[in-house]
Motif scaffolding. Structure first.
Motif, short mmCIF file in Angstrom:
data_model
loop_
_atom_site.label_atom_id
_atom_site.label_comp_id
_atom_site.label_asym_id
_atom_site.label_seq_id
_atom_site.Cartn_x
_atom_site.Cartn_y
_atom_site.Cartn_z
N ASN A 158 0.74 -1.33 0.07
CA ASN A 158 -0.13 -0.09 0.08
C ASN A 158 0.96 1.42 -0.04
O ASN A 158 1.81 1.35 0.92
CB ASN A 158 -0.85 0.11 1.11
N PRO A 159 0.38 2.17 -0.86
CA PRO A 159 1.31 3.38 -0.90
C PRO A 159 0.76 4.34 0.20
O PRO A 159 -0.45 4.31 0.60
CB PRO A 159 0.94 4.03 -2.09
N ASP A 160 1.57 5.17 1.03
CA ASP A 160 1.18 6.02 1.90
C ASP A 160 1.22 7.46 1.29
O ASP A 160 2.58 7.92 1.46
CB ASP A 160 1.96 5.79 3.48
N PRO A 161 0.27 8.28 0.83
CA PRO A 161 0.41 9.65 0.33
C PRO A 161 0.95 10.65 1.34
O PRO A 161 1.71 11.43 0.91
CB PRO A 161 -0.79 9.92 -0.20
N GLU A 162 0.75 10.47 2.44
CA GLU A 162 1.01 11.44 3.60
C GLU A 162 2.61 11.37 3.80
O GLU A 162 3.29 12.21 3.96
CB GLU A 162 0.25 10.97 4.92
N LEU A 163 3.02 9.96 3.68
CA LEU A 163 4.52 9.97 4.15
C LEU A 163 5.36 9.71 2.72
O LEU A 163 6.73 9.96 2.72
CB LEU A 163 4.76 8.41 4.91
N GLY A 164 4.60 9.65 1.75
CA GLY A 164 5.19 9.57 0.26
C GLY A 164 6.11 8.52 0.00
O GLY A 164 7.24 8.33 -0.36
N ILE A 165 5.56 7.21 0.65
CA ILE A 165 6.46 6.03 0.81
C ILE A 165 5.36 4.63 0.20
O ILE A 165 4.13 4.78 0.62
CB ILE A 165 7.28 5.47 1.79
N THR A 166 5.91 3.66 -0.42
CA THR A 166 5.23 2.60 -0.66
C THR A 166 5.70 1.36 -0.19
O THR A 166 7.17 0.97 -0.48
CB THR A 166 5.12 2.47 -2.12
N LYS A 167 5.15 0.30 0.49
CA LYS A 167 5.93 -0.66 1.52
C LYS A 167 5.03 -1.92 1.34
O LYS A 167 3.62 -1.75 1.21
CB LYS A 167 6.39 -0.18 2.96
N LEU A 168 5.48 -2.78 1.76
CA LEU A 168 4.95 -4.20 2.19
C LEU A 168 4.80 -4.13 3.68
O LEU A 168 5.41 -4.38 4.67
CB LEU A 168 5.72 -5.42 1.95
N TRP A 169 3.41 -3.52 3.85
CA TRP A 169 3.06 -3.41 5.38
C TRP A 169 2.52 -4.69 5.95
O TRP A 169 1.40 -5.37 5.63
CB TRP A 169 1.96 -2.20 5.25
N ILE A 170 2.75 -4.78 7.20
CA ILE A 170 2.44 -5.93 8.10
C ILE A 170 1.76 -5.01 9.32
O ILE A 170 2.13 -4.33 10.02
CB ILE A 170 3.65 -6.37 8.73
N ASP A 171 0.34 -5.59 9.15
CA ASP A 171 -0.75 -4.73 10.13
C ASP A 171 -1.24 -5.68 11.12
O ASP A 171 -1.64 -6.74 11.03
CB ASP A 171 -1.76 -4.44 9.33
N VAL A 172 -0.92 -5.30 12.40
CA VAL A 172 -1.42 -6.25 13.59
C VAL A 172 -2.50 -5.46 14.54
O VAL A 172 -2.25 -4.39 14.77
CB VAL A 172 -0.41 -6.57 14.44
N LEU A 173 -3.70 -5.88 14.63
CA LEU A 173 -4.68 -5.20 15.49
C LEU A 173 -4.27 -5.00 17.12
O LEU A 173 -3.48 -5.92 17.26
CB LEU A 173 -6.00 -6.12 15.67
N GLY A 187 6.84 -1.82 7.99
CA GLY A 187 6.91 -1.43 6.57
C GLY A 187 8.26 -2.19 6.12
O GLY A 187 8.93 -1.86 6.52
N LEU A 188 8.02 -3.18 5.06
CA LEU A 188 9.43 -3.61 4.39
C LEU A 188 9.38 -2.90 2.97
O LEU A 188 8.36 -2.74 2.34
CB LEU A 188 9.24 -5.35 4.24
N ASP A 189 10.58 -2.44 2.75
CA ASP A 189 10.88 -1.86 1.53
C ASP A 189 10.36 -2.94 0.36
O ASP A 189 11.01 -4.05 0.13
CB ASP A 189 12.48 -1.68 1.32
N LEU A 190 9.54 -2.22 -0.53
CA LEU A 190 8.84 -3.09 -1.52
C LEU A 190 10.04 -3.51 -2.63
O LEU A 190 10.02 -4.79 -2.79
CB LEU A 190 7.82 -2.33 -2.24
N GLY A 191 10.76 -2.76 -3.15
CA GLY A 191 12.11 -3.06 -4.00
C GLY A 191 12.69 -3.95 -3.50
O GLY A 191 13.07 -4.99 -4.37
N SER A 192 13.27 -3.76 -2.26
CA SER A 192 14.21 -4.93 -1.78
C SER A 192 13.52 -6.53 -1.50
O SER A 192 14.22 -7.18 -1.92
CB SER A 192 14.93 -4.53 -0.42
#
Length: 573
Positions: A158-173, A187-192
């Protein structure tokens, strides 16, 4: 002449005298072998990709769970606007930041909608609160949708427009009892991640990951990734329908996904067409992250039948008669064990471990040879690990010794010079002010002459302790040489320099812990000169201005603080 070459020459001889092959039979047999090999290869490749993907993700999931279950985070979620709770929670989040793979974290609170984030560069230190989520904003829909779904763990790109980054996000409630009070994760760097997990170096092999709805989550072609799947409607997603032109192939893939839900751990393979070429698709379910991994093998690239035509023609004849027995016997008893031994040698060359079952793949003299090689390989591996450990340990010890003063255990001149150089470079890049305080022990030679060098050493260590006690946790002190200390402050201003300098001066002047051999108190005082670094200033210039301020303090009668003003006119602290 090698054994393999002799075998080939003998095979060629028997081939010449063998019967003419039956082409159609051989071709059918070859195609069957190709299909069987491809299925086995696909199963192994899929399981390999599964483990390769899960290992980095599961570690991050475990850390994110711990963060979400932290006592400080849960208490904060109950009173998100409480300053004290916020301070403890931010400290907790920062401690986790260092352990996450990409050194970043996020926490979003349901109570007040606040979103906190910091990255590997510690860019938002003191400003971890980045923005407030709004249920009416599409960009924030992911947060409210995840809370609505109630799934404890969710992974998406998911891209975060506020932070200007796109990552592989791990979400835990984050849960407070049965109530969902927020979301935490990293968040893990998507490209890496794509480069390490999805990018395949083998031509003809393509790996991708999809979610339960078939939306593409990871693909080496990032244009195909369905960013922000959680907040999209079904018709808006990039799914595997983009990859398969034939509806029958699409149905087969979706059916395989359904089957894997009830047969977890199994690999399902399907033959499909992509771009007019036949592919073998291997699927496996990853219940830990609720994704599916698909490995696509281009059979025309991996096993081009045209290149096998000559080999099939040759070996169709050689499989007849005595060649069948000769080939199987020689391969089983000699060539196959030697190949395993050669592969084991290659593993040892690259630092790998020899399989314990190596000697069970042969018999007789070759098995004995393998056992001797295994013993030798273990000895070599142990010696290598021992040597590497000793080298690393000695290197670290030498590095510490070269940058640490042995008496006070502070940084020495070399260590402080490196830190100052680095901070001046960062100041030029980030405009973070840097300042120094240069301290000189007043009449130190008289202390040594009157009370002895042992008392002088006690004085130096006591002053070092006083300085360290007054510093902020991000300031640094060093023993610059002899009876001189150098303190680096960042960020710093003239008022901070003056206040810290005066506290240190007063602390030293009031020190009563250093005693002479007779038990009397040794009077101590220091003269202090300070300077703020200018934008673009080099280290020598900064040190020169600090030294000038120090001499001005001595000239003013010692036991005083003097600061170098911007134009180098000296001002009292």
């Amino acid at each position: 002449m090698s054994l393999r070459l002799r075998f080939h020459l003998l095979t060629l001889f028997f081939f010449v005298i063998s019967a003419v092959p039956v082409w159609l039979s051989v071709r059918t047999l070859a195609e069957g072998i190709v299909e069987q090999w491809a299925v086995r290869y696909a199963e192994k490749q899929v399981l390999y990709d599964k483990e390769r993907t899960l290992q980095p993700i599961l570690r991050e999931v475990a850390l994110a769970r711990q963060l979400a279950n932290s006592q400080y985070i849960r208490e904060w979620s109950r009173q998100p606007d409480d300053d004290e709770a916020t301070r403890h929670a931010v400290a907790e989040m920062e401690s986790y930041r260092q352990n996450f793979q990409d050194h970043n974290y996020f926490v979003a609170l349901k109570g007040n909608g606040r979103y906190y984030f910091n990255n590997a560069q510690n860019e938002f230190a003191g400003r971890e609160y980045r923005y407030t989520l709004n249920p009416k904003q599409p960009k924030d829909a992911w947060f409210y949708e995840l809370i609505r779904q109630g799934r404890d763990i969710h992974i998406n790109v998911n891209p975060d427009p506020e932070l200007g980054i796109t990552k592989l996000w791990i979400d835990v409630l984050i849960r407070d009892g049965s109530e969902i009070v927020g979301i935490a994760g990293t968040g893990l760097d998507l490209g890496s991640f794509i480069g390490n997990v999805v990018e395949e170096k083998v031509p003809g092999v393509t790996s991708l990951f999809i979610d339960r709805a078939g939306a593409i989550q990871l693909h080496r072609n990032q244009a195909l990734i369905d960013y922000g799947s959680v907040s999209k409607r079904p018709g808006e997603r990039n799914t595997i329908d983009l990859l398969f032109e034939d509806s029958a192939d699409r149905k087969a893939i979706y059916a395989a996904m359904k089957l894997l839900e009830v047969q977890n751990g199994k690999v399902v393979t399907e033959l499909v067409n992509m771009g007019g070429k036949r592919h073998l698709a291997g699927l496996v379910y990853l219940p830990e992250i609720d994704w599916y991994e698909i490995t696509l093998l281009d059979l025309d690239v991996l096993l081009p039948f045209g290149q096998f035509s000559g080999i099939i023609l040759l070996y169709a004849v050689s499989l007849l008669g005595i060649l069948v027995l000769f080939n199987m016997t020689l391969s089983r008893l000699v060539l196959r064990p030697l190949s395993k031994l050669d592969a084991a040698m290659a593993l040892v060359e690259t630092g790998g471990q020899v399989p314990d079952s190596l000697d069970r793949q042969a018999s007789g003299e070759i098995a004995s040879l393998m056992r001797r090689f295994m013993q030798m390989a273990r000895a070599v591996s142990e010696a290598r690990h021992d040597l590497e450990g000793k080298v690393q340990e000695r290197t670290q010890a030498l590095d510490r010794l070269s940058k640490t003063d042995s008496l006070t255990e502070l940084l020495n001149r070399r260590g402080m010079s490196e830190r100052l150089e680095a901070e001046l470079v960062r100041m030029a890049r980030e405009d973070r002010p840097v300042g120094i305080l240069w301290l000189d022990v007043d009449h130190f030679k008289q202390i040594n002459d009157q009370y002895g060098h042992a008392t002088g050493d006690l004085a130096l260590k006591a002053i070092a302790g006083i300085i360290e006690a007054e510093l902020r946790r991000y300031d640094v002190v060093s023993r610059w040489g002899g009876d001189e200390y150098l303190v680096m402050l960042q960020p710093a201003g003239a008022d901070v320099l003056a206040a810290l300098g005066e506290r240190i001066r007063s602390g030293v002047a009031n020190c009563r812990t250093v005693l002479d051999p007779a038990g009397g108190t040794v009077p101590l005082s220091v003269s202090i000169g300070g300077a703020l670094a200018r934008q673009g200033e080099d280290l020598d210039s900064l040190l020169h201005r600090g030294d000038t301020a120090l001499y001005a303090a001595k000239a003013a009668g010692r036991n005083v603080v003097r600061l170098a003003a911007p134009a180098d006119e000296l001002t009292p602290a």
